[in-house]
Design an enzyme around this catalytic site. Structure first.
Site, PDB file in Angstrom:
ATOM      1  NE  ARG A  53      41.079  39.186  45.343  1.00 64.79           N
ATOM      2  CZ  ARG A  53      39.874  39.679  45.598  1.00 64.79           C
ATOM      3  NH1 ARG A  53      39.154  40.195  44.626  1.00 64.79           N
ATOM      4  NH2 ARG A  53      39.385  39.615  46.803  1.00 64.79           N
ATOM      5  NE  ARG A  89      27.576  40.589  53.017  1.00 63.86           N
ATOM      6  CZ  ARG A  89      28.589  40.504  52.176  1.00 63.86           C
ATOM      7  NH1 ARG A  89      28.713  39.458  51.397  1.00 63.86           N
ATOM      8  NH2 ARG A  89      29.486  41.461  52.117  1.00 63.86           N
ATOM      9  CE  LYS A 114      29.007  41.459  44.880  1.00 66.08           C
ATOM     10  NZ  LYS A 114      29.943  40.680  45.411  1.00 66.08           N
ATOM     11  NE  ARG A 138      40.767  40.096  50.528  1.00 71.54           N
ATOM     12  CZ  ARG A 138      39.490  40.427  50.423  1.00 71.54           C
ATOM     13  NH1 ARG A 138      39.078  41.588  50.838  1.00 71.54           N
ATOM     14  NH2 ARG A 138      38.620  39.601  49.885  1.00 71.54           N
ATOM     15  NE  ARG A 159      35.480  35.743  50.413  1.00 66.15           N
ATOM     16  CZ  ARG A 159      36.434  36.216  49.612  1.00 66.15           C
ATOM     17  NH1 ARG A 159      37.636  35.670  49.604  1.00 66.15           N
ATOM     18  NH2 ARG A 159      36.191  37.222  48.815  1.00 66.15           N
TER      19      ARG A 159
END
Ligand code: ZN
Length: 211
Positions: free
Chosen positions: A122, A88, A13, A155, A166
């Site tokens: 990532r 959200r 996104k 991260r 998440r």
């Protein structure tokens, strides 16, 4: 062109909102950026956010909505915008409806298993923020940014437990928005399981139908 980009973490996104923002000359607006900006400008709302974030608490819906509302009155957002990561929840969406008219909601569709695969590999450059992936888009030299030579790190948010959490939060709190905007005939479903280029082609095609 008032747009919402909706989708689970790892759907791409943010990156694609960046491209669309440049192409259509409309700002990409995320709540994180709004919070940082309000704190920097030391507005009344900004002071409140600073205090809440400083305590380590979550910014409540009402305050978030007020900040988004304030942001959308700024000059650069008058021809349109991309809301990235907001709303959200259904209450946030309902609040947004009271002061904005949306053109479309771009819904990024991707399977959980693929999200896990993408996010778990990532790596991010500490210096310039460039994003890599150990399998899909590795840096030329392991652990070093191609663009600026900065060090790459993972991260804490991208640990497996955190990714699963998440995704759970997204499926419970945010996914109901798909039905919400579907009923309003605003939904543009995009298959974001392929490359960013492929996804961008689909988004362009969906947005062309708006004009
Ligand atoms: Zn870098």
């Amino acid at each position: 062109m008032n747009l919402i980009f909706l989708g689970p973490p790892g759907a791409g996104k943010g990156t694609l909102a960046g491209h669309v923002s440049k192409e259509f000359s409309i700002p990409q607006i995320s709540t994180g950026d709004i919070f940082r900006d309000a704190i920097k400008r030391e507005t009344e709302l900004g002071k409140k956010v600073k205090e809440i974030v400083g305590r380590g608490d979550l910014v409540p819906d009402e305050l978030t909505v007020s900040l988004v509302r304030e942001r959308l009155t700024q000059a650069d957002a008058q021809k349109g915008y991309i809301l990235d990561g907001f709303p959200r929840t259904i209450p946030q969406a309902e609040a947004l409806d009271t002061f904005q008219k949306l053109s479309a909601v771009v819904n990024f569709e991707i399977a959980d298993a693929q999200v896990v695969e993408r996010l778990s590999g990532r790596e991010i450059c500490k210096t310039c923020g460039a994003i890599y992936h150990v399998k899909n888009m590795p840096a030329k030299v392991k652990g070093v940014c191609d663009k600026c030579g900065g060090p790459l790190y993972t991260r804490p948010d991208d640990s497996l437990a955190s990714i699963t959490n998440r995704l759970d939060v997204y499926r419970t709190q945010t996914e109901p928005l798909i039905a919400y905007y579907g009923k309003k005939s605003l939904l543009k479903n995009i298959d974001s399981s392929k490359s960013p280029e492929d996804t961008l082609v689909q988004i362009r095609a969906a947005l062309r139908t708006l004009k």
